[in-house]
Design a protein around this motif. Sequence first.
Motif, mmCIF file in Angstrom:
data_model
loop_
_atom_site.group_PDB
_atom_site.id
_atom_site.type_symbol
_atom_site.label_atom_id
_atom_site.label_comp_id
_atom_site.label_asym_id
_atom_site.label_seq_id
_atom_site.Cartn_x
_atom_site.Cartn_y
_atom_site.Cartn_z
ATOM 1 N N LEU A 97 22.999 14.547 46.613
ATOM 2 C CA LEU A 97 22.263 14.405 45.350
ATOM 3 C C LEU A 97 21.114 15.404 45.269
ATOM 4 N N ARG A 98 20.419 15.587 46.386
ATOM 5 C CA ARG A 98 19.280 16.518 46.407
ATOM 6 C C ARG A 98 19.755 17.948 46.156
ATOM 7 N N ASP A 99 20.866 18.326 46.790
ATOM 8 C CA ASP A 99 21.372 19.685 46.607
ATOM 9 C C ASP A 99 21.848 19.926 45.173
ATOM 10 N N LEU A 100 22.242 18.867 44.478
ATOM 11 C CA LEU A 100 22.649 18.997 43.078
ATOM 12 C C LEU A 100 21.448 19.071 42.142
ATOM 13 N N GLY A 101 20.254 18.805 42.670
ATOM 14 C CA GLY A 101 19.054 18.850 41.850
ATOM 15 C C GLY A 101 18.727 17.557 41.155
ATOM 16 N N VAL A 102 19.281 16.444 41.626
ATOM 17 C CA VAL A 102 19.007 15.140 41.010
ATOM 18 C C VAL A 102 17.581 14.723 41.351
ATOM 19 N N GLU A 103 16.763 14.505 40.330
ATOM 20 C CA GLU A 103 15.369 14.143 40.530
ATOM 21 C C GLU A 103 15.165 12.642 40.704
ATOM 22 N N TYR A 104 15.949 11.839 39.971
ATOM 23 C CA TYR A 104 15.676 10.404 39.923
ATOM 24 C C TYR A 104 16.973 9.599 39.963
ATOM 25 N N VAL A 105 16.879 8.427 40.579
ATOM 26 C CA VAL A 105 17.940 7.432 40.555
ATOM 27 C C VAL A 105 17.327 6.138 40.034
ATOM 28 N N ALA A 106 17.761 5.687 38.866
ATOM 29 C CA ALA A 106 17.241 4.449 38.281
ATOM 30 C C ALA A 106 18.166 3.308 38.636
ATOM 31 N N SER A 107 17.578 2.168 39.018
ATOM 32 C CA SER A 107 18.422 1.076 39.476
ATOM 33 C C SER A 107 17.690 -0.247 39.435
ATOM 34 N N ASN A 128 12.008 9.591 49.597
ATOM 35 C CA ASN A 128 11.925 9.098 48.219
ATOM 36 C C ASN A 128 11.478 10.201 47.258
ATOM 37 N N ARG A 129 12.060 11.365 47.456
ATOM 38 C CA ARG A 129 11.715 12.511 46.615
ATOM 39 C C ARG A 129 12.954 13.388 46.475
ATOM 40 N N MET A 130 13.376 13.658 45.259
ATOM 41 C CA MET A 130 14.606 14.443 45.029
ATOM 42 C C MET A 130 15.779 13.865 45.825
ATOM 43 N N PRO A 131 16.247 12.677 45.426
ATOM 44 C CA PRO A 131 15.814 11.885 44.279
ATOM 45 C C PRO A 131 14.775 10.833 44.646
ATOM 46 N N MET A 157 20.803 12.567 35.299
ATOM 47 C CA MET A 157 20.069 11.684 36.197
ATOM 48 C C MET A 157 21.065 10.598 36.606
ATOM 49 N N VAL A 158 20.815 9.917 37.701
ATOM 50 C CA VAL A 158 21.750 8.930 38.228
ATOM 51 C C VAL A 158 21.274 7.522 37.891
ATOM 52 N N ALA A 159 22.216 6.672 37.504
ATOM 53 C CA ALA A 159 21.983 5.231 37.418
ATOM 54 C C ALA A 159 22.813 4.579 38.516
ATOM 55 N N LEU A 160 22.166 3.819 39.385
ATOM 56 C CA LEU A 160 22.812 3.168 40.525
ATOM 57 C C LEU A 160 22.990 1.689 40.185
ATOM 58 N N VAL A 520 11.387 5.852 28.664
ATOM 59 C CA VAL A 520 11.013 5.893 30.076
ATOM 60 C C VAL A 520 11.719 7.059 30.767
ATOM 61 N N GLY A 521 13.010 7.275 30.453
ATOM 62 C CA GLY A 521 13.719 8.424 31.012
ATOM 63 C C GLY A 521 13.094 9.736 30.601
ATOM 64 N N ALA A 522 12.702 9.826 29.323
ATOM 65 C CA ALA A 522 12.003 11.030 28.859
ATOM 66 C C ALA A 522 10.653 11.164 29.550
ATOM 67 N N GLY A 523 10.009 10.017 29.839
ATOM 68 C CA GLY A 523 8.739 10.042 30.561
ATOM 69 C C GLY A 523 8.899 10.560 31.978
ATOM 70 N N LEU A 524 10.021 10.243 32.615
ATOM 71 C CA LEU A 524 10.292 10.786 33.944
ATOM 72 C C LEU A 524 10.427 12.305 33.879
ATOM 73 N N ALA A 525 11.107 12.784 32.829
ATOM 74 C CA ALA A 525 11.241 14.234 32.663
ATOM 75 C C ALA A 525 9.896 14.887 32.379
ATOM 76 N N ALA A 526 9.033 14.175 31.641
ATOM 77 C CA ALA A 526 7.742 14.748 31.249
ATOM 78 C C ALA A 526 6.726 14.737 32.380
ATOM 79 N N LYS A 527 6.856 13.777 33.283
ATOM 80 C CA LYS A 527 5.829 13.529 34.293
ATOM 81 C C LYS A 527 5.494 14.762 35.117
ATOM 82 N N GLU A 528 6.508 15.489 35.561
ATOM 83 C CA GLU A 528 6.295 16.660 36.410
ATOM 84 C C GLU A 528 6.281 17.962 35.620
ATOM 85 N N ARG A 529 6.324 17.865 34.295
ATOM 86 C CA ARG A 529 6.430 19.074 33.481
ATOM 87 C C ARG A 529 5.241 19.264 32.546
ATOM 88 N N GLY A 530 4.194 18.489 32.733
ATOM 89 C CA GLY A 530 2.958 18.697 31.999
ATOM 90 C C GLY A 530 3.000 18.323 30.537
#
Length: 650
Positions: A97-107, A128-131, A157-160, A520-530
């Motif tokens: 998952l990390r090598d694919l660039g997955v940032e988050y797993v929601a579950s 607990n980072r990427m993802p 993004m992944v949903a578990l 909330v998903g958009a907030g995850l995208a926004a969090k690290e992107r200013g």
Amino acid sequence: MTKSTDDRVPASGRRDFLKSAAAGAATGAAALVGGTTAARAQQAETVAQVAEAAESAAIAVPAPTEAQLAREEGDVRPPPVTRAAMAPGSDLMVDVLRDLGVEYVASNPGSSFEGLQESIINHGNPPNRMPEFITALHEMSAVDMAHGYAKATGKPMVALIHGVIGLTNGTMGIYQAYYDRAPVVLLVGRDNTFIQTHTADDIGGLVRSFTKWDAHPLTLEESFSAIQEAYHRAMTPPCAPTLVVLDTEVQKEEAPGMTAPPAPGFSVAGIDADQAREIARGLLAAENPRINVGRLRTPEGVAQAVELAELVGACTSSRAGTGPNSFPNRHPLCGPGAVGEEYDYVLGLEAPGAQTALLGPHIRTIDDRDPTNIGLGGNRMMGRGFVPITPPPGENNIDVDAEASLPAIIEEVRREITAGRSREIEQRSARHAEVNRAATVARVAAAAGAKRAGWNGSPIATARVYAELWPLIEDEDWCLSSGSRFSGAHHADLWALNKPYSFLGSSGAGGIGYGLGASVGAGLAAKERGRFVINIQNDGDINYCPGALWTATHHKLPVLSIMHNNRAWHQELMFVEYMAGVRGRGTDRGHIGTTLRNPHINYAKMAEAYGMASEGPIEDPNELVAAYRRGIETVKGGEPYLIDVITQPR
């Protein structure tokens, strides 16, 4: 997850359990009763009768084993010192998952993926980072988070999800993402040795009619390639959710000396060189070319569309007011252009075009994944939801991904363009910019005038909800994450939508319950992107999955939720009132079953209960700006905020 008993366990274990429970109950009862011997004897007789009845009933009721009971009740403890598992295979799944660039797993946590969850939160440097594991309070919210994130970033993004019961909870979100062409990866845990009502032989079959691809790998090595394949297929047009079932034994398999395979290369096929050259020459030869831009796949595609339009001096259309990844609606070339409708070459990018339309494969191209012949109505449509994209007749419609074709067209334009043609294009672009700016000013002025009706009214007009917000965010980096149709869609007229993520659009299938989770998903995208997220939140919608408020608070997401609180499911109210009217019964009882009143719901207190800063309800429109300022300041500081606004119906 709520558990039920395993129906394969012999009844004798259940009888022994009930006998011991009854004996314990009898002892406790005797101690409580005290008093006379007669009273104690009577109590003991009653307990014995209860135990006998329970034992009799147990003959037909299977029971869990002691080990299963211990697991169910959380009584299983890890070894005190020694490490029993040295190289868990689920660690390598995290590496994939990390090598694919997955940032988050929601579950929402479940026992069928405890191996993978433990690896996500503990494996890696840092762990607990990427993802990162994102805690959702409902599976539909988890899928909606992945849906909103995908539209904000253009990648999955992944949903578990936990087995059958988790997947059935998440089904609505998956269905919506399917019709919204959102690249979402679903990983579903399967534990076939535990609670049978939580598992199935073919879990993917539950949602196969509205997912693009699914797999159930049987070995650890197969699971790596399946996850990689799911990611790439989700990203390949037509984008849609994909699913991988992961058995708990595979997650926990020891993998000493094994490493995760590298992520394979990924590309989407576009037009060939001859087609690109033909389109480039057509654009350059035209005196008034136009490019109609629909929804592209990623922000990179939007940047390429802008580059192409500027290279050839073409005026453009935009669908930025209806969804993500379209042409910036306030770009100087966006508009009717200087020569009106007299376009002599029209290129369509995921939109109709006169000479060439690169419309791309759509959801209907995968509607053969309907094994039970449900006949989903949306699969009959070429476009998303209820808005079909109808290509003009002729031989100039190329069923290929537009974004993947843009680099070749740009390259051919650069090769074919001459210095003299460049000067003409520069002059034409300046004329387009002047006309388009005037058209934009006139359109916004007309819209602002029309929307002033009821400006000072209470409940507050939805137009004022949007209009008062715009001057405060105009120079900020923001994302409008929620659908806007039910709140008037005033952003389309009043706001500049110049980023690929400026507006993420609606749910995809017209269902509700999507807005908060997607935000909330958009907030995850926004969090690290200013940037921060604006969510004009419908009141009926939030009541489906309000727990996403807690997720936003817990993970400190910059999401400003402004309630469109009209205290009703207003569309349904109008339907019922219309029906009552045409049947001659009057409309005075149309509120029954369609309104959220008696009592009114206080959404500020709801947010407060989940730990989120909030205020309201606000009924005076003159209080909006001050509240907005407080909310914007809070979300720019990295915390969510909710403002409850009592509004007009639309």
